[in-house]
Design an enzyme around this catalytic site. Structure first.
Site, PDB file in Angstrom:
ATOM      1  N   GLN A  82       2.181  -5.900  -3.314  1.00 47.61           N
ATOM      2  CA  GLN A  82       2.846  -6.028  -1.896  1.00 47.61           C
ATOM      3  C   GLN A  82       3.748  -5.155  -1.552  1.00 47.61           C
ATOM      4  O   GLN A  82       4.326  -4.614  -2.474  1.00 47.61           O
ATOM      5  CB  GLN A  82       2.787  -7.375  -1.281  1.00 47.61           C
ATOM      6  CG  GLN A  82       1.422  -8.098  -0.957  1.00 47.61           C
ATOM      7  CD  GLN A  82       0.485  -8.804  -2.338  1.00 47.61           C
ATOM      8  OE1 GLN A  82       1.498  -9.356  -3.067  1.00 47.61           O
ATOM      9  NE2 GLN A  82      -0.402  -8.438  -2.567  1.00 47.61           N
ATOM     10  N   ASP A 126       1.001  -1.282  -0.189  1.00 48.93           N
ATOM     11  CA  ASP A 126       0.033  -0.138  -0.005  1.00 48.93           C
ATOM     12  C   ASP A 126       0.935   1.257   0.168  1.00 48.93           C
ATOM     13  O   ASP A 126       0.382   2.255   0.492  1.00 48.93           O
ATOM     14  CB  ASP A 126      -0.856   0.259   1.264  1.00 48.93           C
ATOM     15  CG  ASP A 126      -1.796  -1.162   1.332  1.00 48.93           C
ATOM     16  OD1 ASP A 126      -2.510  -1.837   0.214  1.00 48.93           O
ATOM     17  OD2 ASP A 126      -1.986  -1.641   2.461  1.00 48.93           O
ATOM     18  N   GLY A 159      -4.108  -4.737  -4.784  1.00 47.35           N
ATOM     19  CA  GLY A 159      -5.217  -3.926  -5.468  1.00 47.35           C
ATOM     20  C   GLY A 159      -5.001  -2.428  -5.243  1.00 47.35           C
ATOM     21  O   GLY A 159      -4.508  -1.872  -4.494  1.00 47.35           O
ATOM     22  N   HIS A 160      -5.231  -1.823  -6.404  1.00 46.89           N
ATOM     23  CA  HIS A 160      -5.446  -0.355  -6.380  1.00 46.89           C
ATOM     24  C   HIS A 160      -6.500   0.127  -7.371  1.00 46.89           C
ATOM     25  O   HIS A 160      -6.843  -0.581  -8.315  1.00 46.89           O
ATOM     26  CB  HIS A 160      -3.908   0.189  -6.765  1.00 46.89           C
ATOM     27  CG  HIS A 160      -3.191   0.014  -7.859  1.00 46.89           C
ATOM     28  ND1 HIS A 160      -2.423  -1.063  -8.114  1.00 46.89           N
ATOM     29  CD2 HIS A 160      -3.651   0.428  -9.282  1.00 46.89           C
ATOM     30  CE1 HIS A 160      -1.893  -1.058  -9.094  1.00 46.89           C
ATOM     31  NE2 HIS A 160      -2.873  -0.474 -10.053  1.00 46.89           N
ATOM     32  N   LYS A 212       2.057   2.538  -4.968  1.00 49.22           N
ATOM     33  CA  LYS A 212       2.489   2.031  -6.241  1.00 49.22           C
ATOM     34  C   LYS A 212       1.704   2.371  -7.301  1.00 49.22           C
ATOM     35  O   LYS A 212       2.057   2.501  -8.483  1.00 49.22           O
ATOM     36  CB  LYS A 212       2.741   0.575  -6.234  1.00 49.22           C
ATOM     37  CG  LYS A 212       3.886   0.078  -5.153  1.00 49.22           C
ATOM     38  CD  LYS A 212       4.106  -1.292  -5.370  1.00 49.22           C
ATOM     39  CE  LYS A 212       3.082  -2.397  -4.802  1.00 49.22           C
ATOM     40  NZ  LYS A 212       2.594  -2.245  -3.360  1.00 49.22           N
TER      41      LYS A 212
HETATM   42  P1  IMP Z   1      -2.406 -12.707   2.300  1.00 47.45           P
HETATM   43  O1  IMP Z   1      -1.456 -12.045   1.109  1.00 47.45           O
HETATM   44  O2  IMP Z   1      -3.750 -12.402   1.751  1.00 47.45           O
HETATM   45  O3  IMP Z   1      -2.111 -14.151   2.684  1.00 47.45           O
HETATM   46  O4  IMP Z   1      -2.062 -11.746   3.617  1.00 47.45           O
HETATM   47  C1  IMP Z   1      -0.853 -12.073   4.453  1.00 47.45           C
HETATM   48  C2  IMP Z   1      -0.401 -10.531   4.942  1.00 47.45           C
HETATM   49  O5  IMP Z   1      -0.005  -9.871   3.783  1.00 47.45           O
HETATM   50  C3  IMP Z   1      -1.718 -10.040   5.736  1.00 47.45           C
HETATM   51  O6  IMP Z   1      -0.999  -9.143   6.778  1.00 47.45           O
HETATM   52  C4  IMP Z   1      -2.115  -8.907   4.826  1.00 47.45           C
HETATM   53  O7  IMP Z   1      -2.756  -7.978   5.179  1.00 47.45           O
HETATM   54  C5  IMP Z   1      -0.898  -8.636   3.880  1.00 47.45           C
HETATM   55  N1  IMP Z   1      -1.132  -8.225   2.522  1.00 47.45           N
HETATM   56  C6  IMP Z   1      -1.552  -8.946   1.474  1.00 47.45           C
HETATM   57  N2  IMP Z   1      -1.911  -8.266   0.480  1.00 47.45           N
HETATM   58  C7  IMP Z   1      -1.591  -6.754   0.678  1.00 47.45           C
HETATM   59  C8  IMP Z   1      -1.503  -5.615   0.011  1.00 47.45           C
HETATM   60  O8  IMP Z   1      -1.685  -5.428  -1.222  1.00 47.45           O
HETATM   61  N3  IMP Z   1      -1.490  -4.676   0.800  1.00 47.45           N
HETATM   62  C9  IMP Z   1      -1.078  -4.662   2.017  1.00 47.45           C
HETATM   63  N4  IMP Z   1      -0.797  -5.678   2.736  1.00 47.45           N
HETATM   64  C10 IMP Z   1      -1.144  -7.026   2.179  1.00 47.45           C
END
Ligand code: IMP
Length: 417
Positions: free
Chosen positions: A221, A15, A42-43, A18
């Site tokens: 991420q 977040d 996502g954005h 990007k």
């Molecule tokens: P997962 O990727 O859904 O397995 O989540 C694992 C960790 O990564 C969690 O703390 C989520 O909040 C974080 N996370 C996953 N995708 C994003 C993103 O696009 N932005 C911020 N945090 C993310």
């Protein structure tokens, strides 16, 4: 002449903003490629009076001349992708999906959510989209790839075997699975929509580079969520750092050109896990409100805090960042004092590197004088003196030039130094 791809990577916990930079750079690139993660990313991008939500489709989709590639390192949810495609006219010829991308199906998200429920207060705080289980199946060699959609009957049989092998675990978890007819008709539908896009994308990217096309690699991420180098186990399940662009697309290290790292002028994280510079008081609340810090994918309020120069130095080194784009500087407008985490204290010792476990680290801060108004500045000289000093100090702390500074969500409110 060397043909290389430009890479954009997140330096914090995701977040970082990007989207604004990728969207901007996508306008001047011929190819935009995703290499890791899934629809947990996502954005939103606003173009005129239309807002687009992108999760899996690369940002080049908004440049009519760009070719978009979803690489083999991605975990791919056909149902979510098909919904996302509906925002656009026919993408044939402008979008290619790797036949080696890992399939993420509805049972993966059910497993993800069940595991989180069972972990109770130890939950990771995942997005619940099935990312961990899909990557888990990939490395356990029990997953399936997009190329298998060519033969839905055969794929159905294999998935049913997998269900059988896991039925005891699924029962305990309360995960229900589709029957043969349901699964087959779901997979046939995916095949019908997606088949024209599925190909060997590695060959496509090699060809593009050989022909001197401009290729942009779009990270998802952030570095501190990397499976190896982040705050394990509170991480996502992919290689989010620049090395992931090689394995996630089939490139070699020499194919990687300029690396731009994206960071916010402060810091946020969603989900659980250590965050030494988190501010749980009024300042954190103010950052959340001014920065609109709520998740794009899940709508969750983000945890907010101060710029962590130690984690950032680590991220700059690990990614080979040549320049940083510092986003959302204007969110700091109006703060009397601005803190920067310059070291950690762990068991009474001051350390200046990211330790094995950040859980017990507390932030040691340096305090900077705030400023009133940086919003909308389009040159470094236009910035308030204290904002200039803040940026010059950060550059020294992170050992990297800050070449781009964003001072509002507007595309034009960007300082290029
Ligand atoms: P997962 O990727 O859904 O397995 O989540 C694992 C960790 O990564 C969690 O703390 C989520 O909040 C974080 N996370 C996953 N995708 C994003 C993103 O696009 N932005 C911020 N945090 C993310």
């Amino acid at each position: 002449m060397k043909r290389q791809a430009n890479l954009i990577v997140g330096l914090q916990w995701g977040d970082e903003g990007k989207g604004k930079i990728v969207d901007h750079m996508a306008q001047t690139h011929d190819y935009v490629c995703r290499f890791a993660g899934g629809h947990n990313a996502g954005h939103t991008i606003v173009v005129g009076d239309k807002t687009y939500a992108l999760h899996l489709i690369p940002s080049g989709v908004l440049n009519p001349k760009a070719i978009n590639i979803v690489g083999n390192g991605v975990v791919f949810s056909p149902s979510d992708f098909i919904k996302e495609m509906e925002q656009f006219d026919n993408l044939e010829g402008r979008l290619y999906l790797s036949d080696k991308a890992q399939l993420l199906l509805s049972y993966h998200s059910k497993i993800d959510q069940a595991r989180e429920r069972m972990k109770g207060d130890k939950a990771i705080g995942t997005t619940g989209k099935g990312i961990g289980p899909a990557y888990g199946d990939k490395v356990a060699r029990v997953g399936h790839r997009l190329g298998e959609l060519h033969n839905p009957q055969k794929l159905t049989k294999k998935i049913l075997e997998y269900f059988k092998m896991n039925s005891a675990i699924f029962d305990v978890m309360g995960v229900d699975t589709p029957n043969e007819d349901e699964l087959l008709s779901e997979l046939i539908e995916y095949k019908e929509v997606l088949e024209p896009y599925i190909t060997d994308t590695t060959l496509l990217v090699w060809k593009a580079l050989d022909e001197g096309k401009k290729v942009l690699l779009e990270g998802a991420q952030g570095t501190m969520l990397d499976i190896d180098h982040g705050t394990y186990p509170y991480v996502t399940s992919s290689t989010t750092v620049s090395a992931g662009a090689c394995s996630g697309l089939g490139l070699n290290p020499k194919d990687i050109g300029a690396v731009t790292g994206i960071a916010k002028a402060y810091c946020t994280r969603v989900g659980n896990g250590p965050f030494p510079s988190e501010d749980l008081g009024e300042d954190g609340e103010r950052l959340r409100k001014s920065g609109h810090e709520y998740g794009t994918t899940t709508g969750r309020p983000r945890r907010c805090g101060w710029f962590d120069a130690v984690a950032m130095r680590h991220a700059v080194r690990i990614n080979g960042v040549e320049q940083v784009a510092l986003m959302k500087l204007d969110v700091l407008d109006g703060f009397k004092e601005i803190k920067v985490c310059v070291a950690y204290e762990v068991e009474g010792n001051r350390i200046d590197y990211v330790p094995y476990d950040l859980e017990d680290a507390t932030a040691i801060y340096e305090i900077f004088d705030g400023w009133e108004n940086s919003c909308g500045a389009r040159s470094f000289e236009e910035l308030p003196k204290n904002a200039q000093e803040y940026i010059l100090s950060l550059e020294k702390m992170i050992n990297c030039p800050i070449g781009i500074i964003s001072t509002s969500p507007e595309r034009e409110d960007t300082i290029i130094r």
